[in-house]
Design an enzyme around this catalytic site. Structure first.
Site, PDB file in Angstrom:
ATOM      1  N   SER A 146     -10.993 -16.473  -2.001  1.00  9.00           N
ATOM      2  CA  SER A 146     -10.013 -15.192  -2.299  1.00  9.00           C
ATOM      3  C   SER A 146     -10.172 -14.850  -4.099  1.00  9.00           C
ATOM      4  O   SER A 146      -9.238 -14.795  -4.731  1.00  9.00           O
ATOM      5  CB  SER A 146      -8.611 -15.541  -2.152  1.00  9.00           C
ATOM      6  OG  SER A 146      -8.309 -15.145  -0.693  1.00  9.00           O
ATOM      7  N   TYR A 216      -4.655  -8.540  -3.195  1.00  5.21           N
ATOM      8  CA  TYR A 216      -3.561  -8.907  -2.814  1.00  5.21           C
ATOM      9  C   TYR A 216      -2.213  -8.101  -3.413  1.00  5.21           C
ATOM     10  O   TYR A 216      -1.243  -8.315  -2.623  1.00  5.21           O
ATOM     11  CB  TYR A 216      -3.142 -10.206  -2.495  1.00  5.21           C
ATOM     12  CG  TYR A 216      -4.248 -11.053  -1.521  1.00  5.21           C
ATOM     13  CD1 TYR A 216      -4.708 -10.573  -0.342  1.00  5.21           C
ATOM     14  CD2 TYR A 216      -5.052 -11.825  -2.221  1.00  5.21           C
ATOM     15  CE1 TYR A 216      -5.764 -11.257   0.303  1.00  5.21           C
ATOM     16  CE2 TYR A 216      -5.906 -12.654  -1.793  1.00  5.21           C
ATOM     17  CZ  TYR A 216      -6.486 -12.343  -0.413  1.00  5.21           C
ATOM     18  OH  TYR A 216      -7.481 -12.946   0.353  1.00  5.21           O
ATOM     19  N   ARG A 255     -15.914 -12.154   7.221  1.00  4.34           N
ATOM     20  CA  ARG A 255     -16.354 -11.087   6.340  1.00  4.34           C
ATOM     21  C   ARG A 255     -17.224 -11.419   5.413  1.00  4.34           C
ATOM     22  O   ARG A 255     -17.213 -12.579   4.799  1.00  4.34           O
ATOM     23  CB  ARG A 255     -14.949 -10.590   5.562  1.00  4.34           C
ATOM     24  CG  ARG A 255     -15.151  -9.553   4.681  1.00  4.34           C
ATOM     25  CD  ARG A 255     -13.815  -9.360   4.014  1.00  4.34           C
ATOM     26  NE  ARG A 255     -13.913 -10.105   2.921  1.00  4.34           N
ATOM     27  CZ  ARG A 255     -12.933 -11.040   2.583  1.00  4.34           C
ATOM     28  NH1 ARG A 255     -11.921 -11.292   3.376  1.00  4.34           N
ATOM     29  NH2 ARG A 255     -13.293 -11.752   1.361  1.00  4.34           N
TER      30      ARG A 255
END
Length: 313
Positions: A146, A216, A255
């Site tokens: 992330s 996010y 992903r």
């Protein structure tokens, strides 16, 4: 999509204590709601140090692993569940250990022709003496996701030259970092579900960098699907993503994240990493790509469950 299996008892494992805890809680809540809407019995588990006892007490038919980061994505929880004899979604122990480690991922994929940026591990102490690569370059933790702890080092930046140890950056948190050449250009990502690459999304962060907040926080990044790129680049992204998924032994969904220097054509496309437990939040890319292809969120969740049940049969 295949019809839903008969209702079963599924434990959704979420939360934990990684830097991605809040994202995992959001993913897990969405997954649990979807499973309940499909008729499954769901036990929600916010992972703590007593996770083994809680899983043993729940006695689920399947564990849906909605954890992000360590220890939910690095092989630790996978090994625990293997020992306990539990079926679970997504990738297994060996795949998880390799894929979360950016150096091991390169070692697994580059020999098979997968294009990835070069790089080297550097001691954070050495950074204060001088740059390990020509600027611009990227510094990132070896095994975080992330975009946690990623810094782009440029001549124009405010980190100093050489880097100042008092400047805020990943060198204050990690003893060693991966240094990679900075690939100029565009941010692309491709989801893989089972044996199918779903498509290519271009990410255009309004801040200029696709960091944790841009990923996010609603409104900070534009997601463009299908990506406005040449067919050959879209086909290359999908082929590389599926190939990486297969070479690493990923299960369920993954992903693949890319950078593409559009001034270099196909030679400017580089795989950055493969995420074996991609987010399932309202802003996440895998459900978004699936939705564009007519796969609803509950159908996506059920497809991941179905593969885990087939693998464990």
């Amino acid at each position: 999509m295949a019809e839903a299996v008969s209702p079963i008892h599924i434990a959704v494992l979420m939360g934990g204590w990684s830097a991605e805890r809040e994202v995992s809680l959001s993913s897990g809540a969405g997954i649990a709601d979807a499973l309940e809407s499909l008729g499954h019995r769901v036990t929600r588990i916010d992972m703590d140090r007593d996770v083994a006892a809680r899983l043993a007490a729940a006695k689920p038919h399947l564990v849906f692993n909605a954890l992000h980061g360590s220890p939910g994505e690095d092989g630790s929880i996978q090994g625990l569940m293997d020992i306990m004899g539990l079926r679970y979604t997504h990738s297994g122990l060996a795949t998880s250990v390799i894929a979360i480690d950016k150096v091991l991922t390169k070692q697994a994929l580059v020999p098979h022709g997968v294009p990835m940026p070069g790089g080297r591990i550097v001691s954070t102490e050495d950074l204060y003496a001088g740059d390990p690569l020509s600027r611009p370059y990227v510094l990132k933790p070896v095994n975080e996701g992330s975009s946690v702890g990623v810094a782009i080092i440029t001549d124009e930046g405010n980190y100093g030259n050489p880097i100042n140890r008092d400047a805020k950056g990943p060198w204050q948190e990690f003893d060693h970092l991966l240094a990679e050449p900075y690939v100029r250009g565009r941010e692309l990502t491709t989801a893989v579900l089972g044996d199918r690459a779903l498509g290519v999304t271009e990410l255009r962060p309004k801040s200029g960098w696709y960091d944790y907040d841009a990923k996010y926080t609603d409104g900070l990044t534009d997601h463009i699907f299908p990506a406005p790129i040449p067919d050959e680049i879209a086909e290359a992204c999908m082929a590389i993503a599926l190939r990486a998924h297969q070479l690493l032994g990923c299960k369920g969904c993954s992903r693949a994240d890319f950078r593409w220097d559009d001034s270099q054509g196909a030679d400017g496309l580089f795989l950055l990493e493969v995420n074996t437990q991609p987010g399932m939040t309202p802003l996440s890319l895998v459900p978004e790509q699936a939705r564009h292809l007519g796969i609803s969120y509950p159908e996506l969740v059920q497809a991941i469950v179905d593969e885990a049940l087939r693998e464990g049969a």
